[in-house]
Design an enzyme around this catalytic site. Structure first.
Site, PDB file in Angstrom:
ATOM      1  N   GLU A 260      31.584  -1.297  53.452  1.00 38.97           N
ATOM      2  CA  GLU A 260      32.996  -1.553  53.751  1.00 38.97           C
ATOM      3  C   GLU A 260      33.084  -2.450  54.983  1.00 38.97           C
ATOM      4  O   GLU A 260      32.266  -2.320  55.902  1.00 38.97           O
ATOM      5  CB  GLU A 260      33.735  -0.231  54.017  1.00 38.97           C
ATOM      6  CG  GLU A 260      33.752   0.659  52.785  1.00 38.97           C
ATOM      7  CD  GLU A 260      34.509   1.976  52.997  1.00 38.97           C
ATOM      8  OE1 GLU A 260      35.107   2.174  54.067  1.00 38.97           O
ATOM      9  OE2 GLU A 260      34.494   2.806  52.055  1.00 38.97           O
ATOM     10  N   HIS A 283      40.118   2.053  51.605  1.00 34.12           N
ATOM     11  CA  HIS A 283      39.806   3.351  52.234  1.00 34.12           C
ATOM     12  C   HIS A 283      41.040   3.926  52.947  1.00 34.12           C
ATOM     13  O   HIS A 283      40.989   4.258  54.134  1.00 34.12           O
ATOM     14  CB  HIS A 283      38.636   3.207  53.227  1.00 34.12           C
ATOM     15  CG  HIS A 283      37.921   4.518  53.455  1.00 34.12           C
ATOM     16  ND1 HIS A 283      36.590   4.600  53.723  1.00 34.12           N
ATOM     17  CD2 HIS A 283      38.372   5.791  53.454  1.00 34.12           C
ATOM     18  CE1 HIS A 283      36.232   5.869  53.889  1.00 34.12           C
ATOM     19  NE2 HIS A 283      37.322   6.612  53.736  1.00 34.12           N
TER      20      HIS A 283
HETATM   21  P1  NAI Z   1      34.879  19.618  50.787  1.00 34.05           P
HETATM   22  O1  NAI Z   1      33.640  19.835  51.591  1.00 34.05           O
HETATM   23  O2  NAI Z   1      36.022  20.554  50.950  1.00 34.05           O
HETATM   24  O3  NAI Z   1      34.502  19.565  49.227  1.00 34.05           O
HETATM   25  C1  NAI Z   1      33.357  18.942  48.715  1.00 34.05           C
HETATM   26  C2  NAI Z   1      32.930  19.726  47.484  1.00 34.05           C
HETATM   27  O4  NAI Z   1      31.902  19.001  46.827  1.00 34.05           O
HETATM   28  C3  NAI Z   1      32.371  21.097  47.814  1.00 34.05           C
HETATM   29  O5  NAI Z   1      33.023  22.081  47.032  1.00 34.05           O
HETATM   30  C4  NAI Z   1      30.891  20.996  47.443  1.00 34.05           C
HETATM   31  O6  NAI Z   1      30.362  22.222  46.976  1.00 34.05           O
HETATM   32  C5  NAI Z   1      30.965  19.951  46.349  1.00 34.05           C
HETATM   33  N1  NAI Z   1      29.706  19.279  46.071  1.00 34.05           N
HETATM   34  C6  NAI Z   1      28.676  19.035  46.908  1.00 34.05           C
HETATM   35  N2  NAI Z   1      27.699  18.382  46.256  1.00 34.05           N
HETATM   36  C7  NAI Z   1      28.134  18.215  44.987  1.00 34.05           C
HETATM   37  C8  NAI Z   1      27.569  17.619  43.827  1.00 34.05           C
HETATM   38  N3  NAI Z   1      26.347  17.049  43.867  1.00 34.05           N
HETATM   39  N4  NAI Z   1      28.286  17.635  42.690  1.00 34.05           N
HETATM   40  C9  NAI Z   1      29.508  18.198  42.649  1.00 34.05           C
HETATM   41  N5  NAI Z   1      30.095  18.779  43.710  1.00 34.05           N
HETATM   42  C10 NAI Z   1      29.407  18.786  44.853  1.00 34.05           C
HETATM   43  O7  NAI Z   1      35.335  18.116  51.106  1.00 34.05           O
HETATM   44  P2  NAI Z   1      36.788  17.482  50.952  1.00 34.05           P
HETATM   45  O8  NAI Z   1      37.553  17.694  52.200  1.00 34.05           O
HETATM   46  O9  NAI Z   1      37.384  17.920  49.677  1.00 34.05           O
HETATM   47  O10 NAI Z   1      36.413  15.926  50.891  1.00 34.05           O
HETATM   48  C11 NAI Z   1      35.764  15.385  49.746  1.00 34.05           C
HETATM   49  C12 NAI Z   1      35.365  13.940  49.999  1.00 34.05           C
HETATM   50  O11 NAI Z   1      36.518  13.144  50.280  1.00 34.05           O
HETATM   51  C13 NAI Z   1      34.436  13.738  51.207  1.00 34.05           C
HETATM   52  O12 NAI Z   1      33.388  12.850  50.825  1.00 34.05           O
HETATM   53  C14 NAI Z   1      35.307  13.062  52.239  1.00 34.05           C
HETATM   54  O13 NAI Z   1      34.555  12.222  53.083  1.00 34.05           O
HETATM   55  C15 NAI Z   1      36.251  12.256  51.353  1.00 34.05           C
HETATM   56  N6  NAI Z   1      37.504  11.876  51.990  1.00 34.05           N
HETATM   57  C16 NAI Z   1      38.002  10.624  51.731  1.00 34.05           C
HETATM   58  C17 NAI Z   1      39.191  10.204  52.300  1.00 34.05           C
HETATM   59  C18 NAI Z   1      39.725   8.846  52.009  1.00 34.05           C
HETATM   60  O14 NAI Z   1      40.449   8.296  52.832  1.00 34.05           O
HETATM   61  N7  NAI Z   1      39.426   8.270  50.876  1.00 34.05           N
HETATM   62  C19 NAI Z   1      39.955  11.069  53.212  1.00 34.05           C
HETATM   63  C20 NAI Z   1      39.415  12.415  53.332  1.00 34.05           C
HETATM   64  C21 NAI Z   1      38.215  12.769  52.755  1.00 34.05           C
END
Ligand code: NAI
Length: 399
Positions: A260, A283
């Site tokens: 990015e 993003h």
């Molecule tokens: P979270 O930690 O609450 O959820 C992540 C989930 O993914 C967990 O339940 C975990 O068990 C699961 N997981 C881990 N490895 C996995 C795999 N190989 N296959 C399937 N599931 C798996 O995180 P949250 O808060 O829901 O955030 C998710 C993503 O969103 C993060 O990567 C974060 O950086 C991104 N994000 C992006 C934003 C944006 O502006 N686009 C803003 C906020 C978050």
């Protein structure tokens, strides 16, 4: 309350409003990031600091700030702080992991609707003067199957919102999760084979790099659409590009990319540029006014609770002690090296002073122990000196 709180980098006004409402009046705001001597100077007499992503709180900076008690990162990431050093100096660090969850979830639902209706193409054609009213290949979301990969905070919210527009929801997560609404777990490959919309909400890192590989993309239905608002490295972007150009996928919406631009001045480069069935956003999944306001409130709350009651629940680097209203005369926050005998020695000091302990909460995390002790009597300075001078003590405070 007299604690000095310095807020850098134009933190949302909701933070100051919230701190003032909780009785903190000594708040200094600096509208930009600081570094080096200027940073140390600005924080030399601060009890707490609030930063966003541009202020680097390195080990050197932290060692130069013996008065600093806590750090609030008014954002999601905490890489800008040396978390281990902060912990060993007895400084809990807080962030705002959930403040933008809803913003991301809403964008994903919007993208699902737009992609299924082929709006990106219709929009591009209308801009070129083409009047394409065809319904071919345009679908309602109602009744379609949404496959969520990563059923954490964001994934679960997406599932709830999706059901409210009539979608069926399945998810894949390696951890056992409580399904919300009517969502049901499904093995990854089956989810990819069945879903009309696949959305990714997994963490970044080695374990999820190219999780959506060429082989997995090939399992998806040719009419299905893919949404990635998690981390750029999760999708094999060349494989996705090939599938889209070969009409082996209906469309995609991406908010994150393997590489990015670091600033607005750099060009955004992607093989997907120019594809009309692809929505590209810079993003901004979590970037809303509401999220900024929520971040201001959430992190300022955490700072206020630590300063006034010693609460460390959800600290990213520290033993977590849940919030307990301070209803006693004295509460002592004692951060120490996690080794045998500390609590016994501490409590002997209370007993020697004739003090009765009303409540005591101890948590440890790696090399750090944190004890919150309530005493229903005033604490003499001489006792505080002994507690702070205890052989394993890192720091202690009276609140
Ligand atoms: P979270 O930690 O609450 O959820 C992540 C989930 O993914 C967990 O339940 C975990 O068990 C699961 N997981 C881990 N490895 C996995 C795999 N190989 N296959 C399937 N599931 C798996 O995180 P949250 O808060 O829901 O955030 C998710 C993503 O969103 C993060 O990567 C974060 O950086 C991104 N994000 C992006 C934003 C944006 O502006 N686009 C803003 C906020 C978050």
């Amino acid at each position: 309350m007299n604690d000095k709180i310095v807020l850098l980098e134009k933190i949302h006004p909701s933070a100051v409003e919230n701190l003032q409402a909780q009785g903190f009046t000594n708040i200094v705001q600096v509208p930009r990031a600081l570094a080096g001597a200027e940073l140390i100077d600005a924080l030399s007499d601060a009890d707490a600091v609030g930063i966003r992503s541009n202020t680097q709180l390195t080990a050197d900076v932290l060692h130069a700030l013996p008065r600093l008690r806590t750090i609030g990162c008014f954002c999601i990431g905490t890489n800008q702080v040396d978390l281990n050093t902060a912990a060993t100096l007895g400084i809990p660090v807080f962030n705002a992991p959930y403040s933008n969850t809803r913003s991301v979830a809403e964008l994903v639902i919007a993208q699902a609707i737009l992609l299924l209706r082929r709006i990106p193409e219709k929009n591009a054609r209308s801009h070129r003067g083409v009047w394409d009213k065809s319904a071919t290949g345009a679908f309602e979301t109602r009744g379609k199957l949404l496959g969520i990969i990563g059923y954490g905070n964001i994934g679960a919210q997406v599932g709830i919102l999706a059901e409210s527009v009539g979608m069926r929801v399945c998810y894949y997560d390696p951890e056992s999760k409580l399904p919300l609404g009517n969502a049901r777990p499904m093995p990854l490959d089956e989810l990819l084979r069945q879903a009309d919309v696949v959305t990714l909400h997994v963490p970044g890192g080695a374990s999820t790099t190219n999780l959506l590989s060429a082989e997995r993309i090939a399992l998806m239905r040719p009419s299905a659409v893919l949404i990635n608002a998690s981390r750029g490295g999760v999708v094999d972007i060349d494989a996705l590009n090939a599938a889209l150009r070969g009409n082996r996928l209906g469309g995609a919406a991406l908010d994150v990319y393997p590489v990015e631009p670091r600033s607005e001045k750099e060009e955004f480069v992607s093989p997907l540029r120019g594809l009309e069935n692809v929505i590209l956003t810079p993003h901004i999944g979590g970037s809303t006014e509401e999220a900024q306001e929520n971040i201001g409130r959430e992190v300022s709350d955490k700072l206020a609770r630590y300063l006034s009651a010693g609460t460390t629940r959800s600290a990213v680097n520290f033993p977590e002690v849940a919030h307990q209203q301070k209803e006693v005369v004295s509460r002592i926050l004692h951060v120490h090296r996690n080794e045998p005998g500390v609590i016994a020695r501490m409590n002997a000091l209370f007993a020697e002073s004739g003090l009765n302990i009303v409540a005591q909460h101890l948590q440890t995390r790696g090399p750090i122990g944190y004890a919150v002790t309530d005493v229903d009597a005033p604490i003499e300075q001489s006792l505080m000196k002994k507690l702070c001078g205890e052989s394993a003590a890192i720091r202690c405070h009276l609140v």
